[in-house]
Design a protein around this motif. Structure first.
Motif, PDB file in Angstrom:
ATOM      1  N   GLU A 137      48.851 -15.441  75.138  1.00 50.12           N
ATOM      2  CA  GLU A 137      47.852 -15.354  74.085  1.00 50.12           C
ATOM      3  C   GLU A 137      47.316 -13.918  73.980  1.00 50.12           C
ATOM      4  OE1 GLU A 137      45.207 -15.677  71.184  1.00 50.12           O
ATOM      5  OE2 GLU A 137      46.746 -17.180  71.645  1.00 50.12           O
ATOM      6  N   ARG A 158      41.879  -9.025  76.826  1.00 44.35           N
ATOM      7  CA  ARG A 158      40.696  -9.155  77.689  1.00 44.35           C
ATOM      8  C   ARG A 158      41.021  -8.761  79.128  1.00 44.35           C
ATOM      9  NH1 ARG A 158      39.074 -12.908  81.210  1.00 44.35           N
ATOM     10  NH2 ARG A 158      40.721 -14.395  80.608  1.00 44.35           N
ATOM     11  N   ILE A 159      42.106  -9.285  79.660  1.00 43.39           N
ATOM     12  CA  ILE A 159      42.458  -9.041  81.061  1.00 43.39           C
ATOM     13  C   ILE A 159      42.863  -7.589  81.279  1.00 43.39           C
ATOM     14  CG2 ILE A 159      44.174  -9.608  82.839  1.00 43.39           C
ATOM     15  CD1 ILE A 159      44.049 -12.514  81.648  1.00 43.39           C
ATOM     16  N   GLN A 162      44.843 -20.857  76.753  1.00 45.63           N
ATOM     17  CA  GLN A 162      44.462 -19.599  77.395  1.00 45.63           C
ATOM     18  C   GLN A 162      45.462 -19.285  78.508  1.00 45.63           C
ATOM     19  OE1 GLN A 162      40.575 -20.853  78.471  1.00 45.63           O
ATOM     20  NE2 GLN A 162      39.764 -20.678  76.400  1.00 45.63           N
ATOM     21  N   ASN A 163      46.441 -18.451  78.171  1.00 46.09           N
ATOM     22  CA  ASN A 163      47.467 -18.057  79.128  1.00 46.09           C
ATOM     23  C   ASN A 163      47.917 -16.635  78.828  1.00 46.09           C
ATOM     24  OD1 ASN A 163      49.402 -18.235  76.958  1.00 46.09           O
ATOM     25  ND2 ASN A 163      49.523 -20.446  77.300  1.00 46.09           N
ATOM     26  N   THR A 222      44.764 -18.371  82.266  1.00 48.55           N
ATOM     27  CA  THR A 222      43.925 -17.188  82.488  1.00 48.55           C
ATOM     28  C   THR A 222      42.448 -17.544  82.652  1.00 48.55           C
ATOM     29  OG1 THR A 222      43.871 -16.919  80.077  1.00 48.55           O
ATOM     30  CG2 THR A 222      45.480 -15.615  81.306  1.00 48.55           C
ATOM     31  N   ARG A 223      42.100 -18.814  82.459  1.00 46.21           N
ATOM     32  CA  ARG A 223      40.733 -19.295  82.683  1.00 46.21           C
ATOM     33  C   ARG A 223      40.821 -20.628  83.403  1.00 46.21           C
ATOM     34  NH1 ARG A 223      36.840 -16.955  78.111  1.00 46.21           N
ATOM     35  NH2 ARG A 223      38.269 -15.506  77.075  1.00 46.21           N
ATOM     36  N   CYS A 230      41.781 -26.775  84.680  1.00 43.80           N
ATOM     37  CA  CYS A 230      41.377 -26.502  83.299  1.00 43.80           C
ATOM     38  C   CYS A 230      40.298 -27.508  82.912  1.00 43.80           C
ATOM     39  CB  CYS A 230      42.565 -26.645  82.358  1.00 43.80           C
ATOM     40  SG  CYS A 230      43.975 -25.599  82.762  1.00 43.80           S
ATOM     41  N   ASP A 261      44.274 -24.711  79.272  1.00 37.68           N
ATOM     42  CA  ASP A 261      45.229 -25.055  78.214  1.00 37.68           C
ATOM     43  C   ASP A 261      45.275 -26.539  77.866  1.00 37.68           C
ATOM     44  OD1 ASP A 261      46.507 -26.025  80.461  1.00 37.68           O
ATOM     45  OD2 ASP A 261      48.271 -24.735  80.299  1.00 37.68           O
ATOM     46  N   SER A 276      44.721 -12.414  72.630  1.00 35.39           N
ATOM     47  CA  SER A 276      43.322 -12.122  72.954  1.00 35.39           C
ATOM     48  C   SER A 276      43.085 -12.153  74.461  1.00 35.39           C
ATOM     49  CB  SER A 276      42.394 -13.112  72.250  1.00 35.39           C
ATOM     50  OG  SER A 276      42.660 -14.446  72.660  1.00 35.39           O
ATOM     51  N   GLU A 277      43.794 -13.031  75.167  1.00 36.28           N
ATOM     52  CA  GLU A 277      43.642 -13.103  76.617  1.00 36.28           C
ATOM     53  C   GLU A 277      44.282 -11.893  77.293  1.00 36.28           C
ATOM     54  OE1 GLU A 277      41.967 -15.970  78.591  1.00 36.28           O
ATOM     55  OE2 GLU A 277      41.128 -15.330  76.664  1.00 36.28           O
TER      56      GLU A 277
END
Length: 427
Positions: A226, A232-233, A222-223, A256-257, A177, A197, A228-229
């Motif tokens: 979340e 997106r995925i 970002q996991n 996730t990022r 991260c 995160d 929004s994540e």
């Protein structure tokens, strides 16, 4: 003939073994007192004062990093960025590695300068534009991640030796991260670029408001929890379900990022070659449309005022604090204690000695690995604000929890606590 057994290099007859007493166990793995645990924690603290130019007020930064992994997988960097046009910005970065330390180490020495290079293309006017700064950060983050992933691929075909290939693959194989905070002293603006995160939270106090500080989230974890994540995925991988709803993991990755993490990003044929020839991992059966992770950062900007402060920390800290508000409250307690002169070593070690002498308070039910400390248990006795936050995340007045978390060593400590990096910036 009697069988013999060796104990401490001496033969003894089986069935007539010497009596073993308890103390040898504690000599092997010795529990720390409160003072010993505090001294161990304070060994890793530091304090830096930075200013972008002569005559400007220096900004205090308190830092502490406590290892659980060996080698430690967390890393960090602080310093000045030359953004062009004779302007210097301040920066602070926390890099929380996983699957090894190589990626976080690379980021600590490289990411800020990559961002500075992109910012250097902006005019003075554009440097005051949060959207332009955001785009520069996005470009820099992606360039660096694409570069380390492509170099690892190239190494498999063109390295001069297997050893060279393994070393070039390492920063792409591990992952990290990254949360990088930039401070523009001219506009008093913070720009926070987050991948993963590691979290940044601003303690903001309105001028003339004596009621306390407001917690302003400058990043979102970002996991796979979340919303929004997840959206997106799901859009990027239609017909697939790469996120486990129970654990929030994406193909068993907690974020996730990230940077690196080739096992979640490379094409199938490259993963298979890595597995066959370079001690890699086999391709997953549900690995269809990579990449599943990205190093595209989410960038947020905010204004800061004199008296505000920033907490930037890896999830090894945030896992044990109940909320952003509690973390801000914890620093508020520290600021008040410092103002009242209560953080000197003589007073704090006297309090710790008294606690040691009284015996450690123990929870009847013990502790679970994902404990969280409520703000009612916070105390203030450490001069360094980052050390203060870690001690309270590890128990505060629950001295037994603190001593237990500090006493356990790697590799067992990974079952108890993660690597922890905390940076506190006082504006």
């Amino acid at each position: 003939m009697e069988r013999l057994k060796m104990i401490d290099g001496n033969a003894t007859t089986m069935g007539h073994e010497p009596k073993i007493t308890i103390p040898w166990k504690l000599d092997t793995y010795k529990p720390m007192t409160i003072i010993e645990a505090t001294r161990e924690l304070r060994q890793h603290e530091s304090r830096v004062f930075m200013s972008s130019s002569k005559g400007q007020t220096s900004i205090q930064t308190d830092i502490n990093r406590l290892a659980s992994s060996s080698p430690v997988e967390d890393d960090y960097a602080v310093g000045l960025l030359d953004v062009g046009d004779q302007q210097k910005w301040l920066y602070w970065g926390v890099y929380d590695g996983h699957r090894g330390w190589a990626t976080s180490k690379l980021l600590s020495t490289t990411l800020a300068s990559c961002v500075a290079s992109e910012l250097g293309h902006l005019s003075t006017k554009d440097l005051r534009d949060p959207q332009k700064v955001s785009v520069a950060c996005e470009v820099a983050f992606k360039k660096l991640d694409d570069g380390l992933l492509s170099d690892a691929m190239d190494a498999m075909d063109n390295a001069t030796s297997h050893a060279e290939a393994m070393c070039r693959i390492a920063p792409a194989n591990a992952g990290s991260c990254a949360t990088l905070v930039l401070f523009d002293p001219i506009s008093s603006s913070l720009h926070v670029a987050c991948v993963g995160d590691s979290r940044a939270v601003l303690g903001h106090k309105e001028p003339g408001d004596e009621s306390g500080y407001t917690a302003v989230a400058l990043s979102i974890d970002q996991n796979g929890y979340e919303k929004s994540e997840i959206e997106r995925i799901t859009a990027e991988h239609p017909g697939e379900q790469p996120i486990d709803e129970g654990s929030g993991r994406i193909l068993d990755c907690a974020v996730t990022r990230s940077f690196g993490d080739l096992w979640w990003k490379w094409p199938v044929d490259k993963v298979e070659k890595w597995y066959r020839e370079y001690f890699g991992n086999p391709c997953r059966s549900n690995y269809h449309t990579p990449p599943y992770l990205t190093a595209q950062p989410v960038v947020k900007s905010a204004k800061v005022s004199k008296g505000d402060f920033l907490i930037l920390a890896s999830d090894g800290f945030w896992n044990h604090i109940q909320s952003n508000d509690d973390a801000i409250h914890c620093v508020k307690l520290w600021l008040e204690a410092r103002q009242n002169g209560e953080l000197n070593d003589k007073a704090s070690f006297a309090a710790m000695s008294a606690a040691d002498g009284a015996g450690l308070w123990r929870s009847p039910g013990g502790y679970h690995w994902n404990w969280q400390v409520p703000r009612a248990n916070f105390l203030a006795e450490d001069d360094n604000a980052a050390t203060h936050l870690i001690k309270n995340a590890f128990g505060g007045i629950l001295r037994d929890l603190f001593c237990s978390a500090m006493s356990i060593k790697s590799t067992e400590s990974k079952e108890v606590r993660d690597d922890v990096t905390v940076i506190v910036v006082l504006f």
